[in-house]
Design an enzyme around this catalytic site. Sequence first.
Site, PDB file in Angstrom:
ATOM      1  CE  LYS A   1      -1.727   3.047   1.946  1.00  0.00           C
ATOM      2  NZ  LYS A   1      -1.742   4.530   1.625  1.00  0.00           N
TER       3      LYS A   1
ATOM      4  CD  GLU B   1      -2.769   8.826   0.949  1.00  0.00           C
ATOM      5  OE1 GLU B   1      -3.133   9.518   1.925  1.00  0.00           O
ATOM      6  OE2 GLU B   1      -2.073   7.802   1.051  1.00  0.00           O
TER       7      GLU B   1
ATOM      8  CB  SER C   1       4.424  10.717  11.024  1.00  0.00           C
ATOM      9  OG  SER C   1       3.130  10.155  11.224  1.00  0.00           O
TER      10      SER C   1
ATOM     11  CB  CYS D   1      12.958   9.595   8.066  1.00  0.00           C
ATOM     12  SG  CYS D   1      13.851   8.219   7.334  1.00  0.00           S
TER      13      CYS D   1
ATOM     14  CD  GLU E   1       9.592  13.459  11.254  1.00  0.00           C
ATOM     15  OE1 GLU E   1      10.425  12.839  10.573  1.00  0.00           O
ATOM     16  OE2 GLU E   1       8.499  12.977  11.595  1.00  0.00           O
TER      17      GLU E   1
END
Length: 500
Positions: A176, A179, A229, A284, A385
């Site tokens: 997945k 999107e 996240s 990241c 972040e």
Amino acid sequence: MTEISRITHWIGGKPWSGTAQRHGEVFDPATGSVASYVDFAAESEVDLAVETARAAWRSWRGASLTARANVLFSFRELLNSRKSELAAIVTAEHGKVLSDAAGEVQRALEAVEFACGIPQLLKGGFSENASTRVDVYSIQQSLGVVGVISPFNFPAMVPLWFVPNAIACGNAVVLKPSEKDPSAANFIAELWAEAGLPEGVLNVVHGDKVAVDRLLEHPEVKAISFVGSTPIAKYVYERGTASGKRVQALGGAKNHMVVLPDADLDLAADAAVSAGFGSAGERCMAVSVVVAVDPVGDELVAKIAQRMPGLKVGDGRQADSEMGPLVTAVHRDKVASYLDSGVAEGAELVVDGRAHPINGGEQGFWLGPTLFDRVRPEMSVYTDEIFGPVLSVLRCPSYDAAVELVNANRYGNGTAIFTNDGGAARRYQNEIEVGMVGVNVPIPVPVSYYSFGGWKDSLFGDSHAYGPEGVHFFTRTKVVTSRWLDPSHGGINLGFPQNT
């Protein structure tokens, strides 16, 4: 008017459109226009992908290691020959410049190459005569259907951190992707099919939380790999493990670059700019905090600020662009909001990215490189972040204070130290509570035959990504104790078995 294309799922080795009751918009970040629509999967479509994967796994699990390696080598050659196409897809939907996208695909290739060694990687252990005429040996077997949920910032590399190892170990995969930039996943699935991967071993479903939640709760999905996240990583870990799944969920980061007084400040300034603003800070492993150890703060900030105006921000498809737009307007606006909150909390805004010249569409999702100085640990620009081109400088009076600052942070993904003192570097790598450490290397992403992952709130689960830990994650170990009797076995013995 040009017709807007539609991105469908990939199930059973081919595109699959289904009912398409819901869809999302995929933007061109450089222009702000809608580039395509992506189908969002309903629970029934996720179920179909899982059922297809389960059926394919029943035969793929029994494929020889040689057969699996042959598919992997074929996929590696196809990916290498078409890597420029994949990089262009990444740039078009994510926004990062072409050179950065090409680097992403190259690092993905390294992960594939590691998985090509699966015959060696799955060698078990064997102990002859562990007891009299009793042999004991271990074998590593596949899990079944595994789910991979990947983020927007590395739409090619992160799926290929997980999928090759999972497939090489004999599993079937439901991927997945984000999107926001889904096309790379379909392109990768097409290459796997062309490489000879049996239909259904890799399936791609697009969508949002509906698809994610169904993967997390589906009883036939045995493991989940996730990157995103920290709040979502924690959610994925808790919900997945509650459903009895093995989960590796890599979360967020606040990566510190500590600069000691003996460091080469030009090298450190170059590294801070490169690691802070590459890919518009949407990494990241980006450096988001520079820790200047007294007395180098003023000079280091000046050197960083001097380099920033020359950065060329524009459409990632233009050869001279060094930094592209952010991935969506919503994300751009969220990142930009920290410029106001940082000033309100007392940080010094040295370079305001909103004033940076842009070479791109007026409606693109732009924000130039930004530099804060004299940031304090309680400020939101430090605690959060931000995931954008915002670099914060904190001052520390000593090495010990710098280590205390880094170790007190909730994240433990990556860190770097810049120094010419080997003793200080060795001490730092031992004392710092972070999973990946660079010494005069600002982005210490491990090579493919090591494993990627952080500590603390940067990782939920026990296994890091790719490399040896990736193989461990996608297999389970079985130990076999075997005795083949011979004519001198001695007959019946009702005593308690002894190791003699």
